[in-house]
Motif scaffolding. Structure first.
Motif, PDB file in Angstrom:
ATOM      1  N   ARG A 194       0.865  -1.182   0.000  1.00 45.96           N
ATOM      2  CA  ARG A 194       0.000   0.000   0.000  1.00 45.96           C
ATOM      3  C   ARG A 194       0.897   1.227   0.000  1.00 45.96           C
ATOM      4  NH1 ARG A 194      -3.433  -3.540   2.472  1.00 45.96           N
ATOM      5  NH2 ARG A 194      -5.563  -3.381   1.731  1.00 45.96           N
ATOM      6  N   PHE A 195       0.410   2.267  -0.631  1.00 44.31           N
ATOM      7  CA  PHE A 195       1.157   3.506  -0.756  1.00 44.31           C
ATOM      8  C   PHE A 195       0.326   4.644  -0.186  1.00 44.31           C
ATOM      9  CE2 PHE A 195       2.307   0.578  -4.113  1.00 44.31           C
ATOM     10  CZ  PHE A 195       3.666   0.468  -3.908  1.00 44.31           C
ATOM     11  N   PHE A 196       1.008   5.714   0.235  1.00 46.56           N
ATOM     12  CA  PHE A 196       0.369   6.825   0.919  1.00 46.56           C
ATOM     13  C   PHE A 196      -0.084   7.887  -0.087  1.00 46.56           C
ATOM     14  CE2 PHE A 196       0.522  10.713   3.584  1.00 46.56           C
ATOM     15  CZ  PHE A 196      -0.327  10.307   4.601  1.00 46.56           C
ATOM     16  N   TYR A 197      -1.325   8.303   0.037  1.00 51.01           N
ATOM     17  CA  TYR A 197      -1.912   9.295  -0.864  1.00 51.01           C
ATOM     18  C   TYR A 197      -2.631  10.371  -0.067  1.00 51.01           C
ATOM     19  CZ  TYR A 197      -1.219   5.812  -4.511  1.00 51.01           C
ATOM     20  OH  TYR A 197      -0.674   4.909  -5.380  1.00 51.01           O
ATOM     21  N   ILE A 198      -2.660  11.540  -0.655  1.00 54.79           N
ATOM     22  CA  ILE A 198      -3.505  12.623  -0.159  1.00 54.79           C
ATOM     23  C   ILE A 198      -4.545  12.873  -1.241  1.00 54.79           C
ATOM     24  CG2 ILE A 198      -3.616  15.066   0.445  1.00 54.79           C
ATOM     25  CD1 ILE A 198      -0.754  14.756   1.525  1.00 54.79           C
ATOM     26  N   LEU A 199      -5.802  12.908  -0.842  1.00 57.14           N
ATOM     27  CA  LEU A 199      -6.907  13.154  -1.770  1.00 57.14           C
ATOM     28  C   LEU A 199      -7.612  14.428  -1.332  1.00 57.14           C
ATOM     29  CD1 LEU A 199      -6.909   9.842  -0.934  1.00 57.14           C
ATOM     30  CD2 LEU A 199      -8.270   9.852  -3.008  1.00 57.14           C
ATOM     31  N   ALA A 200      -7.817  15.319  -2.269  1.00 57.65           N
ATOM     32  CA  ALA A 200      -8.484  16.582  -1.977  1.00 57.65           C
ATOM     33  C   ALA A 200      -9.529  16.842  -3.047  1.00 57.65           C
ATOM     34  CB  ALA A 200      -7.472  17.727  -1.952  1.00 57.65           C
ATOM     35  N   TYR A 201     -10.703  17.267  -2.619  1.00 60.07           N
ATOM     36  CA  TYR A 201     -11.754  17.515  -3.595  1.00 60.07           C
ATOM     37  C   TYR A 201     -12.343  18.908  -3.428  1.00 60.07           C
ATOM     38  CZ  TYR A 201     -14.877  16.133   0.247  1.00 60.07           C
ATOM     39  OH  TYR A 201     -15.515  16.026   1.460  1.00 60.07           O
ATOM     40  N   ASP A 202     -12.903  19.395  -4.521  1.00 59.12           N
ATOM     41  CA  ASP A 202     -13.652  20.644  -4.551  1.00 59.12           C
ATOM     42  C   ASP A 202     -14.895  20.343  -5.372  1.00 59.12           C
ATOM     43  OD1 ASP A 202     -14.481  23.261  -4.333  1.00 59.12           O
ATOM     44  OD2 ASP A 202     -13.124  24.015  -5.876  1.00 59.12           O
ATOM     45  N   ILE A 203     -16.023  20.218  -4.687  1.00 56.27           N
ATOM     46  CA  ILE A 203     -17.277  19.825  -5.320  1.00 56.27           C
ATOM     47  C   ILE A 203     -18.274  20.955  -5.150  1.00 56.27           C
ATOM     48  CG2 ILE A 203     -19.092  18.064  -5.392  1.00 56.27           C
ATOM     49  CD1 ILE A 203     -16.315  16.868  -5.876  1.00 56.27           C
ATOM     50  N   SER A 204     -18.886  21.382  -6.239  1.00 58.51           N
ATOM     51  CA  SER A 204     -19.771  22.553  -6.199  1.00 58.51           C
ATOM     52  C   SER A 204     -21.191  22.244  -5.728  1.00 58.51           C
ATOM     53  CB  SER A 204     -19.829  23.201  -7.585  1.00 58.51           C
ATOM     54  OG  SER A 204     -20.371  22.290  -8.528  1.00 58.51           O
ATOM     55  N   ASN A 205     -21.582  20.992  -5.743  1.00 59.44           N
ATOM     56  CA  ASN A 205     -22.954  20.603  -5.432  1.00 59.44           C
ATOM     57  C   ASN A 205     -22.995  19.832  -4.107  1.00 59.44           C
ATOM     58  OD1 ASN A 205     -24.912  18.098  -5.696  1.00 59.44           O
ATOM     59  ND2 ASN A 205     -25.858  19.767  -6.855  1.00 59.44           N
ATOM     60  N   ASP A 206     -23.915  20.219  -3.213  1.00 62.47           N
ATOM     61  CA  ASP A 206     -23.988  19.590  -1.885  1.00 62.47           C
ATOM     62  C   ASP A 206     -24.212  18.083  -1.957  1.00 62.47           C
ATOM     63  OD1 ASP A 206     -23.598  22.001  -0.580  1.00 62.47           O
ATOM     64  OD2 ASP A 206     -25.733  22.361  -0.225  1.00 62.47           O
ATOM     65  N   LYS A 207     -25.096  17.637  -2.832  1.00 57.54           N
ATOM     66  CA  LYS A 207     -25.408  16.210  -2.930  1.00 57.54           C
ATOM     67  C   LYS A 207     -24.189  15.413  -3.378  1.00 57.54           C
ATOM     68  CE  LYS A 207     -28.812  13.039  -4.932  1.00 57.54           C
ATOM     69  NZ  LYS A 207     -30.002  12.914  -5.782  1.00 57.54           N
ATOM     70  N   ARG A 208     -23.499  15.880  -4.421  1.00 50.44           N
ATOM     71  CA  ARG A 208     -22.289  15.201  -4.897  1.00 50.44           C
ATOM     72  C   ARG A 208     -21.173  15.270  -3.849  1.00 50.44           C
ATOM     73  NH1 ARG A 208     -23.475  18.130  -9.610  1.00 50.44           N
ATOM     74  NH2 ARG A 208     -21.572  19.367  -9.387  1.00 50.44           N
ATOM     75  N   ARG A 209     -21.065  16.423  -3.182  1.00 50.95           N
ATOM     76  CA  ARG A 209     -20.039  16.583  -2.152  1.00 50.95           C
ATOM     77  C   ARG A 209     -20.258  15.571  -1.015  1.00 50.95           C
ATOM     78  NH1 ARG A 209     -19.868  21.652  -2.122  1.00 50.95           N
ATOM     79  NH2 ARG A 209     -21.620  21.992  -0.698  1.00 50.95           N
ATOM     80  N   THR A 210     -21.507  15.368  -0.620  1.00 48.42           N
ATOM     81  CA  THR A 210     -21.823  14.394   0.426  1.00 48.42           C
ATOM     82  C   THR A 210     -21.456  12.984  -0.021  1.00 48.42           C
ATOM     83  OG1 THR A 210     -23.589  15.775   1.312  1.00 48.42           O
ATOM     84  CG2 THR A 210     -23.692  13.423   1.824  1.00 48.42           C
ATOM     85  N   LYS A 211     -21.752  12.648  -1.274  1.00 45.93           N
ATOM     86  CA  LYS A 211     -21.416  11.313  -1.797  1.00 45.93           C
ATOM     87  C   LYS A 211     -19.904  11.083  -1.811  1.00 45.93           C
ATOM     88  CE  LYS A 211     -25.460  10.502  -4.710  1.00 45.93           C
ATOM     89  NZ  LYS A 211     -25.926  10.279  -6.093  1.00 45.93           N
TER      90      LYS A 211
END
Length: 94
Positions: free
Chosen positions: A3-20
């Motif tokens: 296993r390798f170490f990752y950082i995941l960052a998101y920017d989602i404009s819609n509340d429903k998609r952001r929650t998912k």
């Protein structure tokens, strides 16, 4: 399985998609800030998370960034304030 170490960052404009996306990330990583997660993945596990994310994201509105940190780079992460850098998991049974 490596296993390798990752950082995941998101920017989602819609509340429903952001929650998912948040639920998906919470199921596979550790939230370190609002939309930033640290996770240990095998290549296959990372691909699965990315593919699932791509089914939720809208390309013209949202983004997901995945940063790979090698072991030497991970050891150089500086943390100020509360929290800790996500440790490599021991035995993982799926």
């Amino acid at each position: 399985m490596d296993r390798f170490f990752y950082i995941l960052a998101y920017d989602i404009s819609n509340d429903k998609r952001r929650t998912k996306i948040a639920k998906l990330m919470e199921s596979s990583g550790t939230r370190v800030q609002g939309s930033v997660f640290e996770a240990w993945f095998s290549p296959k596990e990372l691909d699965k998370v990315v593919q699932r994310s791509k089914r939720i994201l809208v390309d013209k509105e949202d983004s997901l960034r995945v940063y790979f940190l090698c072991e030497d780079c991970r050891k150089k992460v500086s943390l100020y304030g509360k929290g800790k850098v996500t440790e490599k998991p021991g035995l993982v049974i799926i």
